[in-house]
Design a protein around this motif. Sequence first.
Motif, PDB file in Angstrom:
ATOM      1  N   VAL A  87      11.238   0.331 -30.580  1.00  0.00           N
ATOM      2  CA  VAL A  87      11.576   0.872 -31.900  1.00  0.00           C
ATOM      3  C   VAL A  87      10.315   1.121 -32.713  1.00  0.00           C
ATOM      4  O   VAL A  87      10.205   2.134 -33.430  1.00  0.00           O
ATOM      5  CB  VAL A  87      12.528  -0.093 -32.635  1.00  0.00           C
ATOM      6  N   SER A  88       9.347   0.218 -32.605  1.00  0.00           N
ATOM      7  CA  SER A  88       8.098   0.407 -33.346  1.00  0.00           C
ATOM      8  C   SER A  88       7.401   1.697 -32.926  1.00  0.00           C
ATOM      9  O   SER A  88       6.887   2.455 -33.767  1.00  0.00           O
ATOM     10  CB  SER A  88       7.168  -0.791 -33.112  1.00  0.00           C
ATOM     11  N   GLY A  89       7.397   1.958 -31.638  1.00  0.00           N
ATOM     12  CA  GLY A  89       6.776   3.196 -31.181  1.00  0.00           C
ATOM     13  C   GLY A  89       7.496   4.427 -31.693  1.00  0.00           C
ATOM     14  O   GLY A  89       6.849   5.412 -32.128  1.00  0.00           O
ATOM     15  N   ARG A  90       8.811   4.392 -31.672  1.00  0.00           N
ATOM     16  CA  ARG A  90       9.570   5.562 -32.155  1.00  0.00           C
ATOM     17  C   ARG A  90       9.427   5.720 -33.654  1.00  0.00           C
ATOM     18  O   ARG A  90       9.383   6.847 -34.176  1.00  0.00           O
ATOM     19  CB  ARG A  90      11.045   5.407 -31.768  1.00  0.00           C
TER      20      ARG A  90
ATOM     21  N   GLN B 278       7.988   8.898 -35.648  1.00  0.00           N
ATOM     22  CA  GLN B 278       8.770   9.519 -36.716  1.00  0.00           C
ATOM     23  C   GLN B 278       7.936   9.632 -37.984  1.00  0.00           C
ATOM     24  O   GLN B 278       8.022  10.641 -38.709  1.00  0.00           O
ATOM     25  CB  GLN B 278      10.026   8.699 -36.986  1.00  0.00           C
ATOM     26  N   SER B 279       7.120   8.624 -38.266  1.00  0.00           N
ATOM     27  CA  SER B 279       6.294   8.685 -39.478  1.00  0.00           C
ATOM     28  C   SER B 279       5.278   9.804 -39.392  1.00  0.00           C
ATOM     29  O   SER B 279       4.962  10.459 -40.400  1.00  0.00           O
ATOM     30  CB  SER B 279       5.584   7.347 -39.698  1.00  0.00           C
TER      31      SER B 279
ATOM     32  N   ASN C  97      16.896   8.705 -33.137  1.00  0.00           N
ATOM     33  CA  ASN C  97      16.652   7.682 -32.114  1.00  0.00           C
ATOM     34  C   ASN C  97      15.850   6.508 -32.646  1.00  0.00           C
ATOM     35  O   ASN C  97      15.397   5.666 -31.882  1.00  0.00           O
ATOM     36  CB  ASN C  97      15.920   8.288 -30.920  1.00  0.00           C
ATOM     37  N   ASN C  98      15.672   6.453 -33.969  1.00  0.00           N
ATOM     38  CA  ASN C  98      14.932   5.359 -34.576  1.00  0.00           C
ATOM     39  C   ASN C  98      15.524   5.052 -35.931  1.00  0.00           C
ATOM     40  O   ASN C  98      16.154   5.914 -36.563  1.00  0.00           O
ATOM     41  CB  ASN C  98      13.454   5.717 -34.704  1.00  0.00           C
ATOM     42  N   PRO C  99      15.376   3.817 -36.424  1.00  0.00           N
ATOM     43  CA  PRO C  99      15.979   3.442 -37.709  1.00  0.00           C
ATOM     44  C   PRO C  99      15.470   4.279 -38.872  1.00  0.00           C
ATOM     45  O   PRO C  99      16.259   4.662 -39.757  1.00  0.00           O
ATOM     46  CB  PRO C  99      15.566   1.973 -37.866  1.00  0.00           C
ATOM     47  N   LEU C 100      14.181   4.598 -38.905  1.00  0.00           N
ATOM     48  CA  LEU C 100      13.650   5.388 -40.006  1.00  0.00           C
ATOM     49  C   LEU C 100      14.251   6.781 -40.025  1.00  0.00           C
ATOM     50  O   LEU C 100      14.625   7.311 -41.101  1.00  0.00           O
ATOM     51  CB  LEU C 100      12.123   5.472 -39.886  1.00  0.00           C
ATOM     52  N   GLY C 101      14.360   7.389 -38.871  1.00  0.00           N
ATOM     53  CA  GLY C 101      14.957   8.723 -38.814  1.00  0.00           C
ATOM     54  C   GLY C 101      16.408   8.699 -39.251  1.00  0.00           C
ATOM     55  O   GLY C 101      16.868   9.619 -39.952  1.00  0.00           O
ATOM     56  N   ARG C 102      17.161   7.674 -38.854  1.00  0.00           N
ATOM     57  CA  ARG C 102      18.572   7.601 -39.249  1.00  0.00           C
ATOM     58  C   ARG C 102      18.705   7.376 -40.751  1.00  0.00           C
ATOM     59  O   ARG C 102      19.585   7.956 -41.408  1.00  0.00           O
ATOM     60  CB  ARG C 102      19.263   6.470 -38.470  1.00  0.00           C
ATOM     61  N   VAL C 103      17.838   6.560 -41.338  1.00  0.00           N
ATOM     62  CA  VAL C 103      17.905   6.340 -42.801  1.00  0.00           C
ATOM     63  C   VAL C 103      17.592   7.625 -43.549  1.00  0.00           C
ATOM     64  O   VAL C 103      18.280   8.004 -44.513  1.00  0.00           O
ATOM     65  CB  VAL C 103      16.932   5.206 -43.193  1.00  0.00           C
TER      66      VAL C 103
ATOM     67  N   THR D 115      10.423   8.472 -49.930  1.00  0.00           N
ATOM     68  CA  THR D 115      11.256   9.676 -49.893  1.00  0.00           C
ATOM     69  C   THR D 115      12.100   9.791 -51.153  1.00  0.00           C
ATOM     70  O   THR D 115      12.234  10.880 -51.744  1.00  0.00           O
ATOM     71  CB  THR D 115      12.165   9.651 -48.652  1.00  0.00           C
ATOM     72  N   LEU D 116      12.684   8.670 -51.573  1.00  0.00           N
ATOM     73  CA  LEU D 116      13.493   8.691 -52.797  1.00  0.00           C
ATOM     74  C   LEU D 116      12.625   9.006 -54.006  1.00  0.00           C
ATOM     75  O   LEU D 116      13.030   9.779 -54.894  1.00  0.00           O
ATOM     76  CB  LEU D 116      14.181   7.330 -52.964  1.00  0.00           C
ATOM     77  N   ALA D 117      11.430   8.428 -54.061  1.00  0.00           N
ATOM     78  CA  ALA D 117      10.548   8.696 -55.198  1.00  0.00           C
ATOM     79  C   ALA D 117      10.129  10.164 -55.228  1.00  0.00           C
ATOM     80  O   ALA D 117      10.082  10.801 -56.313  1.00  0.00           O
ATOM     81  CB  ALA D 117       9.318   7.797 -55.131  1.00  0.00           C
ATOM     82  N   ASP D 118       9.826  10.744 -54.035  1.00  0.00           N
ATOM     83  CA  ASP D 118       9.461  12.160 -53.991  1.00  0.00           C
ATOM     84  C   ASP D 118      10.607  13.031 -54.480  1.00  0.00           C
ATOM     85  O   ASP D 118      10.411  14.027 -55.212  1.00  0.00           O
ATOM     86  CB  ASP D 118       9.088  12.564 -52.566  1.00  0.00           C
ATOM     87  N   HIS D 119      11.845  12.677 -54.083  1.00  0.00           N
ATOM     88  CA  HIS D 119      13.004  13.448 -54.517  1.00  0.00           C
ATOM     89  C   HIS D 119      13.190  13.355 -56.029  1.00  0.00           C
ATOM     90  O   HIS D 119      13.431  14.388 -56.715  1.00  0.00           O
ATOM     91  CB  HIS D 119      14.257  12.958 -53.795  1.00  0.00           C
ATOM     92  N   LEU D 120      13.056  12.162 -56.566  1.00  0.00           N
ATOM     93  CA  LEU D 120      13.239  12.000 -58.005  1.00  0.00           C
ATOM     94  C   LEU D 120      12.140  12.702 -58.784  1.00  0.00           C
ATOM     95  O   LEU D 120      12.388  13.310 -59.846  1.00  0.00           O
ATOM     96  CB  LEU D 120      13.264  10.507 -58.363  1.00  0.00           C
ATOM     97  N   GLU D 121      10.917  12.687 -58.278  1.00  0.00           N
ATOM     98  CA  GLU D 121       9.832  13.372 -58.968  1.00  0.00           C
ATOM     99  C   GLU D 121      10.043  14.888 -58.948  1.00  0.00           C
ATOM    100  O   GLU D 121       9.808  15.582 -59.956  1.00  0.00           O
ATOM    101  CB  GLU D 121       8.491  13.036 -58.326  1.00  0.00           C
ATOM    102  N   SER D 122      10.447  15.404 -57.810  1.00  0.00           N
ATOM    103  CA  SER D 122      10.692  16.860 -57.751  1.00  0.00           C
ATOM    104  C   SER D 122      11.856  17.261 -58.660  1.00  0.00           C
ATOM    105  O   SER D 122      11.838  18.335 -59.292  1.00  0.00           O
ATOM    106  CB  SER D 122      11.004  17.272 -56.304  1.00  0.00           C
TER     107      SER D 122
END
Length: 448
Positions: free
Chosen positions: A287-290, A294-295, A304-310, A431-438
């Motif tokens: 998972v760390s590798g995926r 993803q980052s 296929n990874n927790p970050l991508g699913r979130v 990601t949430l902060a970028d969305h709120l700033e935009s």
Amino acid sequence: MKPVAKKYMLVGALALITSGALSQTVLAQESLREAREAAEQRDQARLLELVNDQEALTAALDEAEADHARAEETFAALQEQQAEQMEVASELSSRQSEQDASLADLLADLSRHSAEIRNALGEDSWLTLDPEALPPRLEQAEVLERGQLETVVDTLARLTAQTGEALRLERDVAEANGEIERETLVRLGDFAAFTDSALLTRRDGGELAVLPRTPREIERLLGDFVSGESRVMAIDPTQGTVIAALGQRPSLIERFHQGGYVGYVIVALGVIGLLVALAQYLYLVGVSGRVKRQSRSGAALRDNNPLGRVLLRFEGLDKHQSPEALEARMDEAVLAELPKLERGQPLVKLTAAIAPLLGLLGTVTGMIVTFQAITVFGTGDPQLMAGGISQALVTTVLGLITAVPLLFAQTALASRSRYLTQVIEGQASATLADHLESQSAQLAPTAG
């Protein structure tokens, strides 16, 4: 003297001789009667023949006188020899009277030393593989002989020389399965005897047998030494005491079995905990590798990874909601990934905590067994208590050995899952902060 008178004197002498012979034969056994009568008849016939033949009688008398003269000469020589022997006997008697005490003491000392050597070596010494190697017994000897002294001295010299020799012998050896086979063995002085695979011991009757347990450190040296490929061999200067102690040292498997059922449970839990920890750690590494990929990929989201699913779930949300609602949805998505990341940690932590407790349980049960043995048999034989003490100590060791790696495994899992959780939360918050700033930047020109 007239010839006739001389003739009658000879006849009388012969008659006297015959009567003496007859008187002696009367005392003989009845079984010789016939032989005696025949001899008498022959003597009578010879006597009559001599009486009738004057010349034969004279010749017999001359021969008798010559024999008498020779007998007197022999008697004189024997008397002279007897006198010489009496002088020698007298001299030897005087010398013996002087040396009797010393020779008796020497015989006593020789007999005592011979008996001490036989008792000291006995049937346990490797030097007595040959029964003739021991000195003879002299307890029944009354007179010291030169051969006895030489035999004892030669035997002691041979035993002394054999203590520093390595000999190759052919002997019958009792194997571990009870069968007796002819084996080639090597005897190192009085220290050890061994085949190419095992050390040897001697039973009560002197028979050779394979040692029930040959220490592994020594077993590796036997084959090369017997075959002549190596000249290195371990010697026990205590005549087998150290080797016996090493042979009684249990192996790892035997130690494991000494723990009993409690030890089996501890090891089983430890194996289960380690397998779970290993499987989960391998999952977290993947998972760390995926997550890292993803980052680095940025906008290319994969499930296929927790970050991508979130992030995919955040993309699917209604962006016109309030910031608090978006943050709550984001936290919900992150929390949904945590169970997979923290999977197995409670079980590993539980086994790490239970293992020492089970070890303590084994200690208590082992001491109970020990005290029961003391109650029944007393404290005279320590071997009766060894089983309970072994269980008490081995289960404690097993519990600690199991708990330590489980604690390391649980720490590694917690660190890896915490790292992934922080990465996911950080990316989600960013990601949430970028969305709120935009969104705030879009609303600012409208308000103006």
